[in-house]
Design a protein around this motif. Structure first.
Motif, PDB file in Angstrom:
ATOM      1  N   GLY A  98     -33.540  31.608  17.584  1.00  0.00           N
ATOM      2  CA  GLY A  98     -32.970  32.398  16.509  1.00  0.00           C
ATOM      3  C   GLY A  98     -33.456  32.037  15.128  1.00  0.00           C
ATOM      4  O   GLY A  98     -34.640  31.780  14.900  1.00  0.00           O
ATOM      5  N   GLY A  99     -32.519  31.995  14.194  1.00  0.00           N
ATOM      6  CA  GLY A  99     -32.853  31.761  12.800  1.00  0.00           C
ATOM      7  C   GLY A  99     -33.537  30.434  12.528  1.00  0.00           C
ATOM      8  O   GLY A  99     -34.190  30.277  11.499  1.00  0.00           O
ATOM      9  N   ALA A 100     -33.399  29.483  13.444  1.00  0.00           N
ATOM     10  CA  ALA A 100     -34.070  28.195  13.264  1.00  0.00           C
ATOM     11  C   ALA A 100     -35.583  28.338  13.315  1.00  0.00           C
ATOM     12  O   ALA A 100     -36.307  27.433  12.889  1.00  0.00           O
ATOM     13  N   PHE A 101     -36.075  29.460  13.834  1.00  0.00           N
ATOM     14  CA  PHE A 101     -37.511  29.700  13.855  1.00  0.00           C
ATOM     15  C   PHE A 101     -38.111  29.602  12.462  1.00  0.00           C
ATOM     16  O   PHE A 101     -39.226  29.115  12.286  1.00  0.00           O
ATOM     17  N   GLY A 102     -37.404  30.102  11.455  1.00  0.00           N
ATOM     18  CA  GLY A 102     -37.967  30.219  10.116  1.00  0.00           C
ATOM     19  C   GLY A 102     -38.480  28.910   9.571  1.00  0.00           C
ATOM     20  O   GLY A 102     -39.603  28.821   9.072  1.00  0.00           O
ATOM     21  N   MET A 103     -37.666  27.859   9.657  1.00  0.00           N
ATOM     22  CA  MET A 103     -38.081  26.573   9.094  1.00  0.00           C
ATOM     23  C   MET A 103     -39.244  25.980   9.878  1.00  0.00           C
ATOM     24  O   MET A 103     -40.130  25.337   9.312  1.00  0.00           O
ATOM     25  N   ALA A 104     -39.271  26.207  11.192  1.00  0.00           N
ATOM     26  CA  ALA A 104     -40.369  25.689  12.011  1.00  0.00           C
ATOM     27  C   ALA A 104     -41.659  26.454  11.750  1.00  0.00           C
ATOM     28  O   ALA A 104     -42.746  25.866  11.656  1.00  0.00           O
ATOM     29  N   LEU A 105     -41.559  27.772  11.619  1.00  0.00           N
ATOM     30  CA  LEU A 105     -42.749  28.579  11.321  1.00  0.00           C
ATOM     31  C   LEU A 105     -43.339  28.222   9.969  1.00  0.00           C
ATOM     32  O   LEU A 105     -44.552  28.336   9.764  1.00  0.00           O
ATOM     33  N   ALA A 106     -42.500  27.782   9.040  1.00  0.00           N
ATOM     34  CA  ALA A 106     -42.964  27.455   7.691  1.00  0.00           C
ATOM     35  C   ALA A 106     -43.633  26.091   7.614  1.00  0.00           C
ATOM     36  O   ALA A 106     -44.251  25.763   6.599  1.00  0.00           O
ATOM     37  N   CYS A 107     -43.509  25.282   8.669  1.00  0.00           N
ATOM     38  CA  CYS A 107     -44.127  23.960   8.672  1.00  0.00           C
ATOM     39  C   CYS A 107     -45.629  24.055   8.929  1.00  0.00           C
ATOM     40  O   CYS A 107     -46.129  25.031   9.492  1.00  0.00           O
ATOM     41  N   ASP A 108     -46.324  22.990   8.552  1.00  0.00           N
ATOM     42  CA  ASP A 108     -47.774  22.941   8.750  1.00  0.00           C
ATOM     43  C   ASP A 108     -48.142  22.706  10.204  1.00  0.00           C
ATOM     44  O   ASP A 108     -49.183  23.184  10.679  1.00  0.00           O
ATOM     45  N   MET A 109     -47.324  21.948  10.917  1.00  0.00           N
ATOM     46  CA  MET A 109     -47.575  21.623  12.321  1.00  0.00           C
ATOM     47  C   MET A 109     -46.273  21.697  13.098  1.00  0.00           C
ATOM     48  O   MET A 109     -45.202  21.423  12.561  1.00  0.00           O
ATOM     49  N   ARG A 110     -46.404  22.036  14.388  1.00  0.00           N
ATOM     50  CA  ARG A 110     -45.251  22.076  15.280  1.00  0.00           C
ATOM     51  C   ARG A 110     -45.591  21.319  16.559  1.00  0.00           C
ATOM     52  O   ARG A 110     -46.547  21.690  17.269  1.00  0.00           O
ATOM     53  N   LEU A 111     -44.821  20.282  16.826  1.00  0.00           N
ATOM     54  CA  LEU A 111     -44.926  19.532  18.073  1.00  0.00           C
ATOM     55  C   LEU A 111     -43.681  19.845  18.893  1.00  0.00           C
ATOM     56  O   LEU A 111     -42.606  20.060  18.332  1.00  0.00           O
ATOM     57  N   ALA A 112     -43.809  19.846  20.209  1.00  0.00           N
ATOM     58  CA  ALA A 112     -42.651  20.161  21.052  1.00  0.00           C
ATOM     59  C   ALA A 112     -42.664  19.310  22.309  1.00  0.00           C
ATOM     60  O   ALA A 112     -43.730  18.954  22.822  1.00  0.00           O
TER      61      ALA A 112
END
Length: 203
Positions: A98-112
């Protein structure tokens, strides 16, 4: 409900609402905005992560129904994150929804971590995504896959998210701290202007 740890120039903001799957309240979002704004001058690296096995289930349902789902605080947070001159890393300890996508999409890198799921059920819930989220999602995964997520209700595995380009690396849970430290090392040791200059060139 947001824990902030500072290790020199590396700041880590941790979502800490374990009993509610780190669902986000208005107060938590405002606190994250304040942290991001403070990081502009004092941090070389800002890391976002969470406790438990879910990064965030999105908006707190009670507050979403009361108006949080359409609040401008989501866009203020993602906009502030995207504009930061420091390196930003989303260390996704679990599912992103949901809405938590926004802050993650705005980051330079995403690790999971393996086993994380990724879904943004705005079509099902009857809300529009936050204004900047679709463009950032398209930039990462392309328009067709963005439509799968936002319109088709696709729920991606970590492996699918990596294949699509939504996630940059899959990291075992017990190795996440080391992975973040490795990626943070050069930026945290550099001058702020140097970090900002390279990031500006990439943009």
């Amino acid at each position: 409900m947001i824990d902030l740890a500072k290790d020199g120039a590396v700041w880590t903001a941790t979502l800490n609402r374990l009993d509610k799957a780190n669902s986000l309240t208005g107060a938590m979002l405002e606190q994250l905005v304040d942290i991001a704004e403070a990081a502009r001058d004092d941090a070389r690296v800002l890391v976002l992560t969470g406790v438990g096995k879910v990064f965030s289930a999105g908006a707190d349902l009670d507050e979403a129904r009361a108006g949080l789902a359409t609040s401008d605080v989501w866009e203020r947070l993602s906009g502030t994150m995207a504009d930061l001159p420091c390196l930003t890393i989303a260390a996704l300890n679990g599912t992103l929804a949901g809405g938590a996508f926004g802050m993650a999409l705005a980051c330079d890198m995403r690790l999971a971590v393996p086993g994380a799921k990724f879904f943004y059920p705005v079509m099902k819930l009857g809300f529009l995504p936050q204004p900047s989220d679709p463009a950032r999602l398209v930039a990462l995964v392309g328009p067709a896959r963005a439509k799968m997520i936002l319109m088709g209700g696709a729920k991606l595995t970590a492996e699918e998210a990596f294949a699509y380009g939504l996630v940059d690396r899959i990291v075992e849970r017990d190795q996440m701290a080391e992975a973040v430290a490795t990626l943070s090392a050069d930026a945290s040791a550099a001058a702020a202007a140097h970090v900002a200059g390279i990031k500006a060139m990439i943009k």
